[in-house]
Scaffold this motif. Structure first.
Motif, mmCIF file in Angstrom:
data_model
loop_
_atom_site.group_PDB
_atom_site.id
_atom_site.type_symbol
_atom_site.label_atom_id
_atom_site.label_comp_id
_atom_site.label_asym_id
_atom_site.label_seq_id
_atom_site.Cartn_x
_atom_site.Cartn_y
_atom_site.Cartn_z
ATOM 1 N N HIS A 187 0.835 -1.212 0.000
ATOM 2 C CA HIS A 187 0.000 0.000 0.000
ATOM 3 C C HIS A 187 0.866 1.258 0.000
ATOM 4 O O HIS A 187 0.595 2.217 -0.735
ATOM 5 N N ARG A 190 2.397 1.714 -3.377
ATOM 6 C CA ARG A 190 1.378 2.090 -4.360
ATOM 7 C C ARG A 190 0.927 3.534 -4.198
ATOM 8 O O ARG A 190 0.688 4.247 -5.176
ATOM 9 N N ASP A 191 0.795 3.983 -2.945
ATOM 10 C CA ASP A 191 0.220 5.298 -2.661
ATOM 11 C C ASP A 191 1.276 6.349 -2.354
ATOM 12 O O ASP A 191 0.939 7.446 -1.894
ATOM 13 N N TYR A 275 -1.781 -8.376 -3.977
ATOM 14 C CA TYR A 275 -0.646 -7.635 -3.437
ATOM 15 C C TYR A 275 0.686 -8.199 -3.913
ATOM 16 O O TYR A 275 1.635 -7.441 -4.150
ATOM 17 N N LEU A 278 1.216 -6.749 -7.432
ATOM 18 C CA LEU A 278 1.638 -5.352 -7.351
ATOM 19 C C LEU A 278 3.081 -5.254 -6.857
ATOM 20 O O LEU A 278 3.876 -4.454 -7.366
ATOM 21 N N PHE A 282 6.494 -3.560 -8.879
ATOM 22 C CA PHE A 282 7.390 -2.506 -8.398
ATOM 23 C C PHE A 282 8.854 -2.965 -8.375
ATOM 24 O O PHE A 282 9.715 -2.222 -7.926
ATOM 25 N N LEU A 290 4.421 2.753 -10.555
ATOM 26 C CA LEU A 290 3.420 3.679 -10.025
ATOM 27 C C LEU A 290 2.360 4.004 -11.061
ATOM 28 O O LEU A 290 1.164 4.021 -10.774
ATOM 29 N N ALA A 293 0.106 0.834 -11.763
ATOM 30 C CA ALA A 293 -0.574 0.187 -10.639
ATOM 31 C C ALA A 293 -2.096 0.318 -10.664
ATOM 32 O O ALA A 293 -2.792 -0.681 -10.423
ATOM 33 N N GLU A 297 -4.305 -3.031 -10.756
ATOM 34 C CA GLU A 297 -5.105 -3.391 -9.585
ATOM 35 C C GLU A 297 -6.562 -3.637 -9.976
ATOM 36 O O GLU A 297 -7.187 -4.588 -9.501
#
Length: 311
Positions: A187, A190-191, A275, A278, A282, A290, A293, A297
């Motif tokens: 997370h 991703r964020d 997850y 993802l 990365f 990024l 993603a 997702e």
């Protein structure tokens, strides 16, 4: 005595939970109705206090945060009391409180997840610095291990006339901890750009890791926009940490497989697969990851729901 929860109360919880559009929500929709009701009640309660802190309090200007900090800490205390059945007044609206009282509290889940999340939220409101990895792990106990524990619990618990009862040989947190930390680190990756752009107060990365990458927390958004070479270094460090917890989490998955129902295990393993994919994305160019993603997702979520028809 606990209050009963109506279908309308659960529907309100479902609507609140749905605002997040989280991967966990999509996995929970694969569960039988009674487990879904438990999920929506507990997740809505957690979502409300987390949003109150992240999207409201931490977004205020510094003078306003200073003026309202004590009030926000009181609100967290009232939320915790509501979740534990010790109070009616607080930030949870009546339908969510009734759902918690009628569905979650009669279970033997216990107080630890609610106390843990409340502790993490207090840390956020107090704006305590996250100096090193030990600070991160301490924060993660409430911020991610608590909700992961609730999810593993509801997947595994059996039901009787009193409600849900845990039948795992070890406490649910034993299986949930590494899986929760792994997902949380993905997370964060991703964020990273979104959180840094909104506010450095939303960046839950230890200062020690930022410093090792030659980055500063209050200039992280600028570094991401400029494609600073320190950003991929930071991402690599986070991936290395996540990889450790993934390997331990895979052991937990293997232990859980014979202990869960078919649909419950499918929901959990499918969630972790999102997850993992993802995480692997990365592993090459972080900035490309990024950008890719969001679409990746969405595709993974669709695959999870489609595969459930013939797992």
């Amino acid at each position: 005595m606990t209050e009963s929860a109506s279908e309308g109360d659960v529907a309100v919880c479902r609507d609140i939970a749905g605002r997040a559009n989280a991967n966990l929500l999509h996995a929970a929709r694969l569960l039988p109705a009674r487990r879904q009701a438990f999920f929506f009640a507990s997740y809505a309660a957690m979502r409300l206090i987390d949003d109150a802190v992240d999207d409201d309090f931490l977004m205020r200007p510094a003078p306003e945060r200073d003026a309202t900090r004590s009030r926000m800490l009181q609100e967290i205390g009232a939320w915790e009391a509501q979740c534990l059945g010790d109070g009616k007044q607080g930030p949870l609206p009546a339908p969510v409180r009734r759902a918690m009282q009628g569905i979650v509290l009669p279970s033997d889940l216990g107080a630890a997840p609610w106390q843990g999340l409340a502790s993490a939220m207090r840390r956020d409101v107090e704006e305590r610095e996250m100096a090193d990895w030990e600070d991160f792990l301490s924060y993660a106990q409430g911020a991610t291990i608590a909700p992961a524990t609730v999810f593993v619990y509801l997947l595994s618990a059996e039901t009787d006339e009193k409600g849900f009862r845990c039948r795992l040989p070890e406490a649910p947190v034993t299986y949930a901890a590494d899986l929760g930390i792994f997902c949380y680190l993905v997370h964060i990756l991703r964020d990273l750009a979104k959180d840094a752009e909104r506010s450095d107060r939303l960046v839950t990365i230890p200062l020690s890791l930022l410093a090792e990458a030659g980055l500063e927390k209050n200039r992280l958004s600028e570094a991401v926009r400029a494609r600073d070479p320190g950003v991929p270094l930071l991402a690599a460090a986070l991936r290395a940490k996540a990889g450790v917890h993934l390997e331990l989490g895979r052991t937990s998955l293997a232990l859980l497989k014979p202990l869960l129902g078919r649909r419950e295990y499918f929901a959990l393993s499918g969630l972790i697969r999102i997850y993992e994919t993802l995480f692997e994305r990365f592993s090459t160019d972080f900035f490309d990851g990024l950008a890719a993603a969001p679409a990746l997702e969405r595709s993974l979520r669709a695959d999870l729901l489609n595969e459930e028809t013939d797992p």
